[in-house]
Design an enzyme around this catalytic site. Structure first.
Site, PDB file in Angstrom:
ATOM      1  N   LYS A  55      64.409  27.798  46.441  1.00 42.03           N
ATOM      2  CA  LYS A  55      65.163  26.971  47.703  1.00 42.03           C
ATOM      3  C   LYS A  55      65.175  25.676  47.409  1.00 42.03           C
ATOM      4  O   LYS A  55      66.256  25.202  47.985  1.00 42.03           O
ATOM      5  CB  LYS A  55      64.307  27.554  48.992  1.00 42.03           C
ATOM      6  N   TYR A 108      59.053  30.954  45.615  1.00 41.79           N
ATOM      7  CA  TYR A 108      59.437  30.952  46.564  1.00 41.79           C
ATOM      8  C   TYR A 108      60.342  29.333  46.566  1.00 41.79           C
ATOM      9  O   TYR A 108      61.747  29.439  46.896  1.00 41.79           O
ATOM     10  CB  TYR A 108      59.474  31.320  47.684  1.00 41.79           C
TER      11      TYR A 108
HETATM   12  N1  NAP Z   1      60.694  32.467  58.379  1.00 42.08           N
HETATM   13  C1  NAP Z   1      59.955  31.590  57.849  1.00 42.08           C
HETATM   14  O1  NAP Z   1      58.706  30.847  57.550  1.00 42.08           O
HETATM   15  C2  NAP Z   1      61.426  30.768  57.245  1.00 42.08           C
HETATM   16  C3  NAP Z   1      60.779  29.195  57.313  1.00 42.08           C
HETATM   17  C4  NAP Z   1      61.398  29.006  56.271  1.00 42.08           C
HETATM   18  C5  NAP Z   1      62.808  28.990  55.796  1.00 42.08           C
HETATM   19  N2  NAP Z   1      63.560  30.509  56.250  1.00 42.08           N
HETATM   20  C6  NAP Z   1      64.972  30.663  55.455  1.00 42.08           C
HETATM   21  O2  NAP Z   1      64.501  31.431  56.680  1.00 42.08           O
HETATM   22  C7  NAP Z   1      66.300  32.636  56.051  1.00 42.08           C
HETATM   23  C8  NAP Z   1      66.488  33.332  57.153  1.00 42.08           C
HETATM   24  O3  NAP Z   1      64.765  34.065  57.367  1.00 42.08           O
HETATM   25  P1  NAP Z   1      64.080  34.792  58.977  1.00 42.08           P
HETATM   26  O4  NAP Z   1      62.775  33.750  58.854  1.00 42.08           O
HETATM   27  O5  NAP Z   1      64.825  34.726  59.557  1.00 42.08           O
HETATM   28  O6  NAP Z   1      63.469  36.182  57.518  1.00 42.08           O
HETATM   29  P2  NAP Z   1      63.631  37.133  58.432  1.00 42.08           P
HETATM   30  O7  NAP Z   1      63.996  38.234  59.418  1.00 42.08           O
HETATM   31  O8  NAP Z   1      63.072  38.246  57.010  1.00 42.08           O
HETATM   32  O9  NAP Z   1      65.785  37.731  57.505  1.00 42.08           O
HETATM   33  C9  NAP Z   1      65.598  37.345  55.584  1.00 42.08           C
HETATM   34  C10 NAP Z   1      66.760  38.212  56.225  1.00 42.08           C
HETATM   35  O10 NAP Z   1      67.102  38.212  54.785  1.00 42.08           O
HETATM   36  C11 NAP Z   1      68.061  39.863  54.291  1.00 42.08           C
HETATM   37  N3  NAP Z   1      67.798  39.884  53.008  1.00 42.08           N
HETATM   38  C12 NAP Z   1      66.891  39.707  51.534  1.00 42.08           C
HETATM   39  N4  NAP Z   1      68.143  39.942  50.342  1.00 42.08           N
HETATM   40  C13 NAP Z   1      68.768  40.722  50.546  1.00 42.08           C
HETATM   41  C14 NAP Z   1      69.296  40.988  49.766  1.00 42.08           C
HETATM   42  N5  NAP Z   1      69.926  41.305  48.466  1.00 42.08           N
HETATM   43  N6  NAP Z   1      71.253  41.076  49.813  1.00 42.08           N
HETATM   44  C15 NAP Z   1      71.731  40.347  51.406  1.00 42.08           C
HETATM   45  N7  NAP Z   1      70.101  40.211  52.668  1.00 42.08           N
HETATM   46  C16 NAP Z   1      69.186  39.876  52.192  1.00 42.08           C
HETATM   47  C17 NAP Z   1      66.905  40.658  54.371  1.00 42.08           C
HETATM   48  O11 NAP Z   1      67.593  41.809  55.040  1.00 42.08           O
HETATM   49  P3  NAP Z   1      67.533  43.484  54.748  1.00 42.08           P
HETATM   50  O12 NAP Z   1      66.944  43.401  56.669  1.00 42.08           O
HETATM   51  O13 NAP Z   1      67.727  43.833  54.370  1.00 42.08           O
HETATM   52  O14 NAP Z   1      65.473  43.353  54.710  1.00 42.08           O
HETATM   53  C18 NAP Z   1      66.586  39.829  56.100  1.00 42.08           C
HETATM   54  O15 NAP Z   1      67.490  40.385  56.296  1.00 42.08           O
HETATM   55  C19 NAP Z   1      65.917  32.838  54.819  1.00 42.08           C
HETATM   56  O16 NAP Z   1      66.554  32.202  54.125  1.00 42.08           O
HETATM   57  C20 NAP Z   1      64.346  31.823  54.572  1.00 42.08           C
HETATM   58  O17 NAP Z   1      63.866  31.742  53.348  1.00 42.08           O
HETATM   59  C21 NAP Z   1      62.193  30.887  56.189  1.00 42.08           C
END
Ligand code: NAP
Length: 253
Positions: free
Chosen positions: A163, A159
């Site tokens: 990123k 991951y």
């Molecule tokens: N949570 C953390 O700790 C964290 C920390 C740092 C950065 N981030 C980054 O912040 C961003 C948002 O994360 P979040 O915490 O809000 O997570 P989240 O609620 O799990 O959201 C991730 C979203 O990505 C969508 N997704 C995954 N694969 C996809 C694809 N092939 N096409 C279209 N959509 C897709 C998922 O869709 P589905 O609803 O269909 O599954 C989900 O809605 C991500 O890029 C993550 O890497 C998160």
């Protein structure tokens, strides 16, 4: 177009089911944002959220099918959504996949899924979006990166490296956009308690989606190019980056 106060009137969210993105959109709609397009693999699952946005003041909310891994569809997706809505003030790149490192190490195909989702899919759609924003001559991109890309750790290097690729791509893309009227802000959160991290041990300096959204809104208002959530992670990671590897390897957090 931004309104007379320079506020975002229209937003396109790539990964509309993301909790961080939705917390950000909630704040935008509580401000002056009227048009929201949520792009997701399963747009029907966003019907309740779309209705809630309308009841909070958005006048046009649409959920569209979008798959970051369907690279061949990206050109038509961007063309169609911009043709229908005319222009967007803000595009939020929020989709992402954390993966399961232990499983992914045993199953390279599943590791490739993580890498293609977070890097290749993001790079593909961002290139299309950037071209279109340049054509309209204004707009901002917000890209969700992570501190995990700052230095890949043994526990999550699949991951983290995907990123890191996205982050480097966005730094270059952002620089290439200078002078075009289009800007790009990279967001580097630490551990955020969302469905992505559900069931995991909460890490030090963890934050939540609402706090990340505040950082994003504040960064946009100030025209920042990179923001950290929480802000102190910037200093933590400038130390982490320079630790000797044998020392870095011992840090388990
Ligand atoms: N949570 C953390 O700790 C964290 C920390 C740092 C950065 N981030 C980054 O912040 C961003 C948002 O994360 P979040 O915490 O809000 O997570 P989240 O609620 O799990 O959201 C991730 C979203 O990505 C969508 N997704 C995954 N694969 C996809 C694809 N092939 N096409 C279209 N959509 C897709 C998922 O869709 P589905 O609803 O269909 O599954 C989900 O809605 C991500 O890029 C993550 O890497 C998160």
């Amino acid at each position: 177009m931004k309104d007379a106060l320079g506020s975002v009137e229209s937003v396109l969210v790539l990964g509309g089911g993301s909790e961080i993105a939705q917390a950000t959109v909630d704040k935008l709609v509580a401000g002056r944002t009227k048009t929201v397009v949520l792009a997701a693999r399963n747009p029907d699952s966003l019907a309740d959220y779309a209705r809630a946005l309308e009841s909070h003041g958005a006048s046009k909310v649409e959920a569209l099918k979008f798959d970051a891994l369907d690279f061949d569809s990206h050109a038509a997706f961007v063309e169609d959504v911009f043709s229908v809505h005319g222009s967007f003030d803000l595009v939020v790149l929020a989709f992402g996949v954390l993966g399961d490192q232990a499983k992914d190490e045993q199953d390279p195909k599943s590791a490739v899924h993580v890498i293609e989702s977070n890097f290749t899919g993001a790079a593909s759609i961002l290139l299309h979006v950037a071209q279109r924003l340049k054509k309209q001559g204004h707009g901002s991109i917000v890209a969700l990166s992570t501190v995990a890309g700052e230095r890949a750790r043994a526990a999550n290097y699949i991951y983290g490296s995907s990123k890191a690729g996205l982050d480097a791509f966005c730094q270059g893309l952002g620089d290439s956009l200078v002078g075009t009227g289009v800007s790009l802000m990279i967001v580097r959160p630490g551990f955020v308690t969302t469905k992505m991290t559900a069931g995991m041990d909460v890490k030090p300096m963890a934050t939540d989606a609402d706090s990340v959204a505040n950082v994003i809104i504040d960064g946009l208002a100030k025209g920042r190019e990179i923001v950290w959530a929480p802000a102190k992670l910037r200093f933590v990671f400038s130390v982490m980056r320079h630790l000797p590897r044998p020392v870095f390897r011992k840090i388990k957090a």
